[in-house]
Scaffold this motif. Structure first.
Motif, short mmCIF file in Angstrom:
data_model
loop_
_atom_site.label_atom_id
_atom_site.label_comp_id
_atom_site.label_asym_id
_atom_site.label_seq_id
_atom_site.Cartn_x
_atom_site.Cartn_y
_atom_site.Cartn_z
N TYR A 1 1.91 -5.50 11.89
CA TYR A 1 2.32 -4.56 12.94
C TYR A 1 2.35 -5.18 14.32
O TYR A 1 3.15 -4.82 15.15
CB TYR A 1 1.39 -3.35 12.94
CG TYR A 1 1.39 -2.62 11.62
CD1 TYR A 1 2.35 -1.64 11.38
CD2 TYR A 1 0.48 -2.92 10.62
CE1 TYR A 1 2.37 -0.97 10.17
CE2 TYR A 1 0.50 -2.25 9.40
CZ TYR A 1 1.45 -1.28 9.19
OH TYR A 1 1.48 -0.62 8.00
N GLN B 1 1.78 8.52 1.87
CA GLN B 1 0.39 8.91 2.03
C GLN B 1 0.33 10.03 3.07
O GLN B 1 1.02 9.99 4.08
CB GLN B 1 -0.42 7.72 2.51
CG GLN B 1 -1.91 7.96 2.52
CD GLN B 1 -2.70 6.67 2.63
OE1 GLN B 1 -2.18 5.64 3.03
NE2 GLN B 1 -3.96 6.73 2.28
N ARG C 1 -9.23 -1.64 -1.97
CA ARG C 1 -9.99 -0.79 -1.06
C ARG C 1 -9.11 -0.29 0.08
O ARG C 1 -8.02 -0.83 0.31
CB ARG C 1 -11.15 -1.59 -0.47
CG ARG C 1 -12.21 -1.97 -1.48
CD ARG C 1 -13.41 -2.57 -0.76
NE ARG C 1 -14.54 -2.74 -1.66
CZ ARG C 1 -14.78 -3.88 -2.32
NH1 ARG C 1 -13.99 -4.92 -2.18
NH2 ARG C 1 -15.83 -3.96 -3.12
N ASN C 2 -9.64 0.68 0.81
CA ASN C 2 -8.96 1.15 2.02
C ASN C 2 -8.69 -0.02 2.95
O ASN C 2 -9.56 -0.84 3.18
CB ASN C 2 -9.88 2.13 2.75
CG ASN C 2 -9.34 3.54 2.66
OD1 ASN C 2 -8.12 3.72 2.60
ND2 ASN C 2 -10.21 4.52 2.63
N GLY C 3 -7.48 -0.10 3.46
CA GLY C 3 -7.16 -1.17 4.39
C GLY C 3 -6.71 -2.45 3.72
O GLY C 3 -6.47 -3.46 4.38
N ALA C 4 -6.58 -2.43 2.39
CA ALA C 4 -6.19 -3.65 1.68
C ALA C 4 -4.72 -3.99 1.91
O ALA C 4 -4.32 -5.15 1.80
CB ALA C 4 -6.45 -3.49 0.18
N GLY C 5 -3.91 -2.99 2.22
CA GLY C 5 -2.50 -3.26 2.49
C GLY C 5 -1.54 -2.53 1.57
O GLY C 5 -0.35 -2.85 1.51
N LYS C 6 -2.01 -1.51 0.86
CA LYS C 6 -1.14 -0.80 -0.08
C LYS C 6 -0.02 -0.06 0.64
O LYS C 6 1.17 -0.19 0.31
CB LYS C 6 -1.98 0.21 -0.90
CG LYS C 6 -3.14 -0.44 -1.65
CD LYS C 6 -3.92 0.55 -2.50
CE LYS C 6 -4.71 1.58 -1.70
NZ LYS C 6 -5.77 0.97 -0.85
N THR C 7 -0.41 0.73 1.64
CA THR C 7 0.61 1.46 2.41
C THR C 7 1.56 0.49 3.11
O THR C 7 2.78 0.71 3.13
CB THR C 7 -0.08 2.38 3.45
OG1 THR C 7 -0.91 3.31 2.75
CG2 THR C 7 0.94 3.14 4.28
N THR C 8 1.00 -0.57 3.66
CA THR C 8 1.83 -1.55 4.37
C THR C 8 2.85 -2.19 3.42
O THR C 8 3.98 -2.46 3.81
CB THR C 8 0.92 -2.62 5.01
OG1 THR C 8 -0.03 -1.96 5.84
CG2 THR C 8 1.73 -3.58 5.86
N VAL D 1 -0.87 -8.38 8.10
CA VAL D 1 -1.53 -7.48 7.15
C VAL D 1 -1.20 -7.89 5.73
O VAL D 1 -2.05 -7.90 4.84
CB VAL D 1 -1.12 -6.01 7.41
CG1 VAL D 1 -1.70 -5.10 6.35
CG2 VAL D 1 -1.57 -5.57 8.79
N1 LIG Z 1 0.49 1.42 12.23
C1 LIG Z 1 -0.40 0.41 12.17
N2 LIG Z 1 -0.60 -0.38 13.26
C2 LIG Z 1 -1.49 -1.39 13.23
N3 LIG Z 1 -2.22 -1.71 12.17
C3 LIG Z 1 -2.08 -0.96 11.05
C4 LIG Z 1 -1.17 0.13 11.01
N4 LIG Z 1 -1.25 0.70 9.78
C5 LIG Z 1 -2.17 -0.02 9.10
N5 LIG Z 1 -2.66 -1.02 9.86
C6 LIG Z 1 -3.67 -2.00 9.43
O1 LIG Z 1 -3.18 -2.66 8.30
C7 LIG Z 1 -4.21 -2.86 7.36
C8 LIG Z 1 -3.77 -2.35 6.01
O2 LIG Z 1 -3.60 -0.95 6.09
P1 LIG Z 1 -2.92 -0.09 4.95
O3 LIG Z 1 -1.70 -0.79 4.47
O4 LIG Z 1 -2.77 1.28 5.45
O5 LIG Z 1 -4.04 -0.15 3.80
P2 LIG Z 1 -4.23 0.78 2.53
O6 LIG Z 1 -3.01 1.61 2.37
O7 LIG Z 1 -4.44 -0.17 1.41
O8 LIG Z 1 -5.45 1.60 2.78
C9 LIG Z 1 -5.45 -2.19 7.89
O9 LIG Z 1 -6.30 -3.17 8.43
C10 LIG Z 1 -4.93 -1.30 8.98
O10 LIG Z 1 -5.86 -1.23 10.03
#
Ligand SMILES: Nc1ncnc2c1ncn2[C@@H]1O[C@H](COP(=O)(O)OP(=O)(O)O)[C@@H](O)[C@H]1O
Ligand SMILES: [Mg+2]
Lengths: 286, 242
Positions: B11, B83, B35-42, B16
């Motif tokens: 981002y 999500q 885990r949370n923050g692993a990068g699934k959504t990203t 990420v």
């Molecule tokens: N919009 C954003 N801007 C900056 N950092 C982000 C944003 N969304 C997620 N992150 C960071 O990217 C990392 C991965 O997040 P995310 O993909 O949401 O993980 P997950 O879905 O596995 O919980 C995290 O460290 C989070 O803080």
């Protein structure tokens, strides 16, 4: 008691013009977080073109059409020519539309001069009528009717059609809308163009009552910005309510203390925003 | 079907996604764990071209999705169940659905018409005139899945569909995912709920800090409580009960 029929009619007819200018501004902002500072210029262009067309062709109705279409054309040029390239660059968009506003003001002054030009209402709408015991200008009443009809039309388009649903969804969450396969920029372009059309129409409709002159653009822009902020960014019903409030306050204060009307409107906006930062009908954004 | 090869992205300053590779086969359900923050959504945002910084190869049936606008990615046949569900609050349930409606593709086994959707989710017809966000959490999840299906996807990216739902609704989500798998849809399923994920997935990837640290079949992961405890840090007692 400042509430006499004449000043209410004047206030509501001004509200019609404000609504026409503010609604596009508001929805465009809601969609793309973008303030079009050339909005007043589109109003000005609508007014001048209407004046010229009425003079050349002698038809008020063609003048309205021409004013609206002329503003639409300029709006499309602004959107296609510049804004498309500056997508998501808010600062440059604001600078650029302000630049357009200056250019339009100079060019229109060069073409139409610096004196106020006034358009005569069509034959059927001249004179006055008796309304609730007061004598009021027929054209003002017609403006109110036009405002109500156009607000209804905008409401229908936004609330009852598929494209309207795209627009509302885009105001809610543009990214999600795009992920569902809708081209958000095309939606934006159409909204922008329709907003420009309404501004031009507002300018043409307003010329018989306010006249058109350099500076009319800035004045209507400032008032419309208040309407947008007061009503809630991106909210059409908010734009309606806020236009009425601003129009009425402006005309009431003007009756007693003309110099203070602009000030009164700003104070009102500040008071409302202190209590409801999201505006009268705006939603709190996440 | 959907392939990610050596994808890097983020981002702002830091990355990420750090060289993530994964593939979703035709008709396959792939669990994306971590885990949370692993990068699934990203990862899912990367597929839709929603990351400010992105490098690597992302292809759908061999054709690159890189550089396409999100709506173009959707038009190629990728759909997102995001999500947090992201129902449009100004729209009714029916309007939320209509936003998604596209004509079917020739190659689909199941054509997602409104009729078909209402057969699968009768509640969405009953509640049609309600604002979307007035539905219960579970109903909103049905709505967001239904909305995505109407875009006639070939691949569904499903981001934590069980998040915040009561156990009965989680069960319902599991049934729906099975139904979609039967319909021949390829699914990338990000989940915290391992039971749910492994009940429907064929293969699984575990992410940590934006790269794949374990991959294998769902059976392998189900059998390997060590991997589960080390990389996912969850559900040890539940697996003992199973
Ligand atoms: N919009 C954003 N801007 C900056 N950092 C982000 C944003 N969304 C997620 N992150 C960071 O990217 C990392 C991965 O997040 P995310 O993909 O949401 O993980 P997950 O879905 O596995 O919980 C995290 O460290 C989070 O803080
Ligand atoms: Mg996530």
């Amino acid at each position: 008691m400042p509430l006499n029929t004449a000043s209410v009619v004047i206030g509501l007819s001004y509200a019609s013009l404000l609504f026409l200018v503010a609604v596009g501004l508001s929805v465009v902002f809601g969609l793309m977080r973008f303030v079009n500072l050339a909005t007043g210029s589109l109003y000005l262009i609508g007014g001048y073109l209407a004046w010229t067309i009425a003079g050349e062709l002698g038809s008020f109705w063609l003048a309205l059409l021409g004013g609206a279409l002329g503003a639409l054309a300029v709006g499309v040029v602004i959107e296609r020519g510049f804004l498309e390239r500056l997508h998501r660059n808010e600062l440059l968009q604001v600078c650029l539309t302000l630049g357009v506003a200056y250019v339009v003001q100079d060019v229109t002054r060069w073409i139409w001069g610096g004196d106020p030009l006034r358009l005569r209402p069509p034959e059927s709408l001249r004179g006055s009528i008796l309304l609730l015991g007061s004598i009021v200008p027929t054209y003002r009443v017609a403006l109110i009717v036009a405002g109500v009809v156009l607000a209804g039309l905008v409401w229908y388009l936004l609330e009852r059609t598929k494209w309207g649903a795209y627009v509302r969804a885009g105001v809610d969450d543009l990214e999600m809308l795009e992920c569902l396969g809708i081209n958000g920029r095309r939606v934006f372009a159409i909204v922008f163009a329709l907003g420009a059309l309404l501004c031009g129409l507002g300018g043409a409709l307003g010329t018989p009552v306010t006249g058109v002159a350099p500076g009319a653009d800035i004045q209507i822009l400032l008032m419309a910005l208040i309407v947008v902020v007061l009503g809630g960014l991106g909210s059409v019903s908010g734009a309606v309510v806020a236009s009425v409030v601003v129009g009425l306050v402006d005309s009431m204060v003007r009756t007693y203390w003309p110099e203070a009307s602009f000030f009164a409107v700003w104070v009102l906006a500040a008071l409302v925003l202190a209590v409801r930062p999201q505006g009268l009908l705006g939603r709190v954004t996440a | 079907m959907l392939e990610l090869h050596e994808v890097y992205g983020g981002y702002g300053d830091g990355l990420v996604l750090n060289g993530l590779s994964l593939s979703v086969g035709e008709g396959q359900v792939v669990a994306l764990l971590g885990r949370n923050g692993a990068g699934k959504t990203t990862t899912m945002r990367a597929v839709f071209g929603l990351l400010p910084r992105l490098a690597g190869r992302i292809t759908l049936r061999g054709e690159s999705l890189r550089g396409l606008a999100p709506y173009a990615v959707a038009a190629r046949g990728v759909a997102l169940v995001p999500q947090g569900r992201r129902i449009f609050p100004s729209l009714t349930v029916t309007e939320n659905l209509l936003i998604g409606v596209r004509p079917p593709r020739g190659e689909q086994r199941v054509r997602w018409t409104l009729e078909e959707i209402y057969r699968l989710f009768p509640i969405l017809r009953e509640r049609g005139n309600l604002r979307g966000t007035l539905l219960s959490g579970g109903e909103q999840q049905m709505l967001t899945i239904a909305r995505s299906l109407l875009t006639q996807p070939l691949v569904l990216l499903c981001d934590e569909p069980s998040e915040g739902l009561a156990p009965v609704m989680v069960q319902r989500v599991a049934e729906i995912l099975h139904r979609l798998k039967e319909a021949g849809l390829s699914i990338l399923l990000a989940e915290q709920n391992l039971d749910l994920a492994l009940s429907v997935a064929d293969v699984a990837y575990i992410l940590e800090e934006g790269r794949v640290i374990w991959q294998g079949t769902a059976e392998e992961l189900l059998a390997d409580t060590h991997v589960q405890a080390t990389y996912l840090g969850l559900r040890v007692e539940a697996s003992e009960g199973a």
